[in-house]
Design a protein around this motif. Structure first.
Motif, short mmCIF file in Angstrom:
data_model
loop_
_atom_site.label_atom_id
_atom_site.label_comp_id
_atom_site.label_asym_id
_atom_site.label_seq_id
_atom_site.Cartn_x
_atom_site.Cartn_y
_atom_site.Cartn_z
N LEU A 26 0.82 -1.22 0.00
CA LEU A 26 0.00 0.00 0.00
C LEU A 26 0.86 1.27 0.00
CD1 LEU A 26 -2.73 -1.09 2.58
CD2 LEU A 26 -2.97 -0.93 0.10
N GLN A 27 2.18 1.08 -0.18
CA GLN A 27 3.13 2.19 -0.26
C GLN A 27 3.17 3.02 1.02
OE1 GLN A 27 2.09 4.36 -3.85
NE2 GLN A 27 3.19 2.89 -5.15
N MET A 28 3.00 2.34 2.15
CA MET A 28 3.16 2.99 3.44
C MET A 28 4.62 2.94 3.86
SD MET A 28 -0.17 1.35 5.39
CE MET A 28 0.07 2.27 6.92
N SER A 29 5.07 3.96 4.56
CA SER A 29 6.44 3.97 5.07
C SER A 29 6.53 3.02 6.27
CB SER A 29 6.85 5.37 5.50
OG SER A 29 6.09 5.80 6.63
N TYR A 30 7.77 2.69 6.66
CA TYR A 30 7.97 1.80 7.81
C TYR A 30 7.35 2.41 9.07
CZ TYR A 30 10.28 -0.98 11.40
OH TYR A 30 10.53 -1.79 12.49
N TRP A 31 7.51 3.73 9.25
CA TRP A 31 6.94 4.41 10.41
C TRP A 31 5.42 4.34 10.39
CZ3 TRP A 31 7.16 5.85 15.12
CH2 TRP A 31 6.33 6.85 15.62
N GLN A 32 4.83 4.53 9.21
CA GLN A 32 3.36 4.47 9.12
C GLN A 32 2.84 3.07 9.43
OE1 GLN A 32 3.05 5.97 5.07
NE2 GLN A 32 2.11 7.89 5.80
N ILE A 33 3.55 2.07 8.92
CA ILE A 33 3.15 0.68 9.20
C ILE A 33 3.23 0.39 10.69
CG2 ILE A 33 3.74 -1.74 8.81
CD1 ILE A 33 4.83 -0.89 6.06
N THR A 34 4.35 0.81 11.29
CA THR A 34 4.55 0.55 12.72
C THR A 34 3.51 1.27 13.56
OG1 THR A 34 6.95 0.32 12.36
CG2 THR A 34 6.20 0.72 14.62
N LYS A 35 3.27 2.53 13.24
CA LYS A 35 2.36 3.36 14.05
C LYS A 35 0.90 2.96 13.87
CE LYS A 35 0.75 8.13 14.54
NZ LYS A 35 0.84 9.51 14.02
N SER A 36 0.46 2.77 12.62
CA SER A 36 -0.96 2.60 12.35
C SER A 36 -1.41 1.15 12.22
CB SER A 36 -1.32 3.34 11.05
OG SER A 36 -0.98 4.71 11.14
N VAL A 37 -0.48 0.24 11.94
CA VAL A 37 -0.87 -1.15 11.72
C VAL A 37 -0.35 -2.07 12.83
CG1 VAL A 37 -0.73 -3.11 10.14
CG2 VAL A 37 -0.88 -0.77 9.22
N VAL A 38 0.94 -1.97 13.13
CA VAL A 38 1.55 -2.94 14.05
C VAL A 38 1.30 -2.59 15.51
CG1 VAL A 38 3.73 -3.97 14.79
CG2 VAL A 38 3.31 -3.53 12.36
N MET A 39 1.58 -1.35 15.90
CA MET A 39 1.51 -1.01 17.32
C MET A 39 0.12 -1.19 17.93
SD MET A 39 4.52 -0.68 18.13
CE MET A 39 4.19 -0.32 19.85
N PRO A 40 -0.99 -0.83 17.23
CA PRO A 40 -2.30 -1.11 17.83
C PRO A 40 -2.52 -2.60 18.10
CG PRO A 40 -2.52 0.49 16.07
CD PRO A 40 -1.11 -0.04 15.99
N GLN A 41 -2.00 -3.45 17.20
CA GLN A 41 -2.14 -4.89 17.42
C GLN A 41 -1.26 -5.36 18.58
OE1 GLN A 41 -2.40 -7.33 13.69
NE2 GLN A 41 -1.92 -5.38 12.70
N VAL A 42 -0.07 -4.80 18.66
CA VAL A 42 0.82 -5.14 19.78
C VAL A 42 0.18 -4.73 21.10
CG1 VAL A 42 3.04 -4.63 20.86
CG2 VAL A 42 2.93 -5.04 18.41
N ALA A 43 -0.40 -3.54 21.12
CA ALA A 43 -1.06 -3.06 22.35
C ALA A 43 -2.16 -4.02 22.78
CB ALA A 43 -1.62 -1.66 22.12
N LYS A 44 -2.95 -4.49 21.84
CA LYS A 44 -4.03 -5.42 22.14
C LYS A 44 -3.48 -6.73 22.71
CE LYS A 44 -7.91 -7.77 21.90
NZ LYS A 44 -8.98 -7.60 22.90
N ILE A 45 -2.35 -7.18 22.17
CA ILE A 45 -1.77 -8.46 22.59
C ILE A 45 -1.18 -8.37 23.99
CG2 ILE A 45 0.06 -10.13 22.09
CD1 ILE A 45 -0.37 -9.41 19.09
#
Length: 202
Positions: free
Chosen positions: A110-129
């Protein structure tokens, strides 16, 4: 109440410092640098493998022998932050490794930067886990804060002990127990609210 205020100060500063340090250490644990991973793993092993009480005594009474001197309050914070950061690092590491690598790949498509992926995709899932495990450690911290009694800080337990000795009564200890229960109840309430906030991640 003065003792309770000291307990709350130690609790709040420890949470802030150890969460930040733990997140940084977790990134090191999942990095590709083998030497860095070994150093951090050794630190985590040492902090988790020895009692917090021993670490607290070592910081306040042991470090002065090599001319590193902390005042009582700073010594307590230093020991608590180092100890809890090790636990949080392992919790965050597990959360990061639980997120499927396909999440990163989908973000790149989706042409997201590493920071965007980490902030918007990965970290919310990590927080839930990691929230349930973090919640357990937060509750433990409320109770572990009583350990500062051994280096002479006027925390909640010390205040109760002084009052009990003065009045020759167990009532102050009962009041101390009630205050600890209230503190843990408040923490539990807010942690459940946060978990509910992230409940849309299934």
């Amino acid at each position: 109440m003065q003792g309770a205020l000291m307990t709350l100060q130690i609790f709040c500063w420890t949470i802030i410092g150890s969460l930040i340090l733990g997140a940084i250490l977790a990134l090191g644990l999942v990095s590709r640098f083998g030497f860095l991973k070994k150093i951090i793993s050794g630190y985590v092993w040492l902090m988790r493998g020895t009692p917090l009480l021993l670490q607290l005594i070592f910081v306040f009474y042991g470090l002065p022998t090599i001319h590193i001197i902390f005042p009582r309050y700073e010594a307590a914070l230093f020991a608590f932050i180092l100890n809890y950061a090790a636990y949080f690092a392992e919790i965050f590491r597990g959360g990061l490794q639980a997120v499927d690598q396909g999440q990163y790949e989908a973000g790149r498509v989706l042409q997201m930067s590493y920071w965007q992926i980490t902030k918007s995709v990965v970290m919310p899932q990590v927080a839930k886990i990691v929230l349930p495990s973090l919640g357990n450690e937060v509750i433990n911290l409320v109770k572990d804060s009583s350990l500062v009694y051994v280096i002479g800080l006027g925390d909640l337990l010390r205040a109760g002990n002084v009052a009990a000795a003065r009045d020759v009564s167990l009532v102050p200890f009962i009041l101390v127990g009630i205050i600890y229960l209230l503190l843990t109840a408040i923490c539990t309430y807010f942690l459940r609210r946060v978990e509910k906030h992230y409940s849309y991640f299934r």
